[in-house]
Design a protein around this motif. Structure first.
Motif, mmCIF file in Angstrom:
data_model
loop_
_atom_site.group_PDB
_atom_site.id
_atom_site.type_symbol
_atom_site.label_atom_id
_atom_site.label_comp_id
_atom_site.label_asym_id
_atom_site.label_seq_id
_atom_site.Cartn_x
_atom_site.Cartn_y
_atom_site.Cartn_z
ATOM 1 N N HIS A 22 -6.511 -7.877 26.527
ATOM 2 C CA HIS A 22 -7.607 -6.923 26.548
ATOM 3 C C HIS A 22 -8.649 -7.317 27.589
ATOM 4 N N ALA A 23 -9.361 -6.316 28.076
ATOM 5 C CA ALA A 23 -10.324 -6.544 29.149
ATOM 6 C C ALA A 23 -11.709 -6.923 28.662
ATOM 7 N N SER A 24 -12.030 -6.589 27.418
ATOM 8 C CA SER A 24 -13.419 -6.840 27.012
ATOM 9 C C SER A 24 -13.506 -7.533 25.656
ATOM 10 N N THR A 27 -9.347 -9.819 21.636
ATOM 11 C CA THR A 27 -8.597 -10.975 22.146
ATOM 12 C C THR A 27 -7.112 -10.761 21.891
ATOM 13 N N THR A 29 -7.792 -12.235 25.782
ATOM 14 C CA THR A 29 -8.217 -11.663 27.056
ATOM 15 C C THR A 29 -7.072 -11.792 28.060
ATOM 16 N N CYS A 61 -9.473 -7.715 35.783
ATOM 17 C CA CYS A 61 -8.135 -8.017 35.266
ATOM 18 C C CYS A 61 -7.150 -8.229 36.408
#
Length: 105
Positions: A22-24, A27, A29, A61
């Motif tokens: 995930h980017a933000s 988790t 990340t 990313c």
């Protein structure tokens, strides 16, 4: 759940391990996922982006990918077809609901 399902589908299609990331706020990340794959001996790690447009998260990313990263999906013709399809579905569903509501009023 969607990210995990997409990762599983991509892994089955490509025949390689895929770690959902995930980017933000969620988790793991992207850097965490890259570290996990590196720890398992993988060196040519590609990022399959699910971003719909370029921007801060897509850029961050892509920078974390040690090998290659896909472009955001937004400009791909399949995305335009999908959006139009969903729009048409919504119109048909909303229209059917409105007709049903009028018929029962």
């Amino acid at each position: 759940a969607d990210t995990s399902r997409t990762a599983a589908l991509l892994a089955a299609r490509l025949g390689v391990p895929v770690v959902p990331a995930h980017a933000s706020a969620a988790t793991p990340t992207v850097p965490d996922a890259v570290r996990a794959l590196t720890a398992r001996g993988h060196r040519r790690i590609a990022l399959a982006s699910c971003f719909t447009a370029p921007g801060r998260f897509a850029t961050q990313c892509a920078a974390a990918a040690p090998w290659i990263a896909s472009a955001p999906l937004g400009t791909h013709p399949s995305m335009a077809r999908l959006l139009l399809h969903r729009y048409d579905e919504t119109l048909m569903t909303d229209g059917a609901l409105k007709r049903r509501a009028l018929a029962t009023s």
